[in-house]
Design an enzyme around this catalytic site. Structure first.
Site, PDB file in Angstrom:
ATOM      1  N   LYS A  42       0.808  -1.196   0.000  1.00  0.00           N
ATOM      2  CA  LYS A  42       0.000   0.000   0.000  1.00  0.00           C
ATOM      3  C   LYS A  42       0.849   1.257   0.000  1.00  0.00           C
ATOM      4  CE  LYS A  42      -2.776  -2.400   3.391  1.00  0.00           C
ATOM      5  NZ  LYS A  42      -3.032  -2.423   4.826  1.00  0.00           N
ATOM      6  N   GLY A  43       2.117   1.116   0.335  1.00  0.00           N
ATOM      7  CA  GLY A  43       2.964   2.296   0.540  1.00  0.00           C
ATOM      8  C   GLY A  43       3.046   3.232  -0.648  1.00  0.00           C
ATOM      9  N   GLU A  98       7.248   2.417  -6.592  1.00  0.00           N
ATOM     10  CA  GLU A  98       7.350   2.000  -5.182  1.00  0.00           C
ATOM     11  C   GLU A  98       7.683   3.206  -4.310  1.00  0.00           C
ATOM     12  OE1 GLU A  98       6.542   0.345  -2.872  1.00  0.00           O
ATOM     13  OE2 GLU A  98       7.893  -1.293  -2.319  1.00  0.00           O
ATOM     14  N   ASP A 102      14.875   0.262   0.030  1.00  0.00           N
ATOM     15  CA  ASP A 102      15.614   0.200   1.294  1.00  0.00           C
ATOM     16  C   ASP A 102      16.674  -0.893   1.167  1.00  0.00           C
ATOM     17  OD1 ASP A 102      16.207   0.643   3.995  1.00  0.00           O
ATOM     18  OD2 ASP A 102      14.510  -0.471   4.745  1.00  0.00           O
ATOM     19  N   LYS A 130      17.197   4.698  -0.036  1.00  0.00           N
ATOM     20  CA  LYS A 130      18.091   4.629   1.140  1.00  0.00           C
ATOM     21  C   LYS A 130      19.259   3.716   0.784  1.00  0.00           C
ATOM     22  CE  LYS A 130      15.004   4.481   5.163  1.00  0.00           C
ATOM     23  NZ  LYS A 130      14.520   3.572   6.241  1.00  0.00           N
ATOM     24  N   VAL A 152      11.061   6.808   8.014  1.00  0.00           N
ATOM     25  CA  VAL A 152      10.183   7.889   7.582  1.00  0.00           C
ATOM     26  C   VAL A 152       8.746   7.402   7.411  1.00  0.00           C
ATOM     27  CG1 VAL A 152      11.954   9.311   6.491  1.00  0.00           C
ATOM     28  CG2 VAL A 152      10.901   7.470   5.174  1.00  0.00           C
ATOM     29  N   ARG A 164      -0.044   7.070   7.080  1.00  0.00           N
ATOM     30  CA  ARG A 164      -0.010   7.096   5.612  1.00  0.00           C
ATOM     31  C   ARG A 164      -0.636   8.375   5.055  1.00  0.00           C
ATOM     32  NH1 ARG A 164       1.438   1.890   3.763  1.00  0.00           N
ATOM     33  NH2 ARG A 164       0.667   0.166   4.991  1.00  0.00           N
TER      34      ARG A 164
END
Ligand code: XMP
Ligand code: MG
Length: 179
Positions: A42-43, A98, A102, A130, A152, A164
């Protein structure tokens, strides 16, 4: 500012300007094509929604759901697919969208699965990168912002499914996840 946020890393206006620039670059690169925009839920929902409206091209939209963070933990857990992988991108020009790159585990998994379907082309857009945490060999074609190793939230990114809806990207106070 939300009480659990330590400081704002990117304001609503900074996000808007950067997403506009990314959309323009993507529009140029995909000119003449009809890409499939693949949102990793869901990000990436908020980023995808804004980015696709900055891309003035015919396109289609798909989504897949993945989860790599255990509830209440800021360390990655096992990668789980919360839905079967039903997207078919054979012969399509694919833009995977996306929220954050990370360790790279999530996107290496996704890009590998999609690559097996023989898409015409396969590109990756991430809002945040990142690089200091990377453990797999992957990089994005379009990066909004490169950030240091801080946890974050906001603009789609969550902690324990919350935050969110914040309109900015903020660094969460360590006290929120270390209790
Ligand atoms: P990997 O490590 O596989 O993880 O590249 C990518 C996924 O992990 C989540 N993630 C974060 N979520 N704040 C978040 O809210 C962060 O700082 C953060 N870092 C990684 C995210 O869901 C991403 O898809
Ligand atoms: Mg995610």
């Amino acid at each position: 500012m939300h009480k659990d946020v330590d400081y704002i890393m990117f304001t609503k206006e900074q996000l808007q300007a950067r997403v506009h620039a990314l959309g323009a670059a993507i529009e140029t690169d995909f000119a003449g094509k009809c890409p499939v925009i693949l949102c990793i839920m869901k990000g990436s929902l908020v980023f995808t929604a804004d980015l696709m409206r900055e891309i003035n091209l015919p396109c289609t939209l798909e989504s897949i759901s993945l989860s790599s963070y255990r509830s209440m933990a800021t360390r990655p857990g096992e990668l789980t697919m919360t839905q079967p992988f039903e997207v078919d991108v054979t012969d399509r020009d694919v833009l995977v969208v996306e929220d954050i790159l990370d360790t790279g585990k999530t996107l290496s998994f996704v890009m590998n699965l999609l690559g097996k379907q023989a898409p015409a082309s396969l590109k990756l857009a991430v809002l945040l990168d990142k690089p200091s945490r990377r453990i797999t060999d992957i990089s994005a074609d379009y990066v909004g912002f490169t950030i240091p190793d801080a946890f974050v939230v906001g603009y789609g990114l969550d902690f324990d499914q919350k935050y969110r809806n914040l309109p900015y990207i903020g660094v969460l106070k360590p006290s929120v996840y270390s209790v």
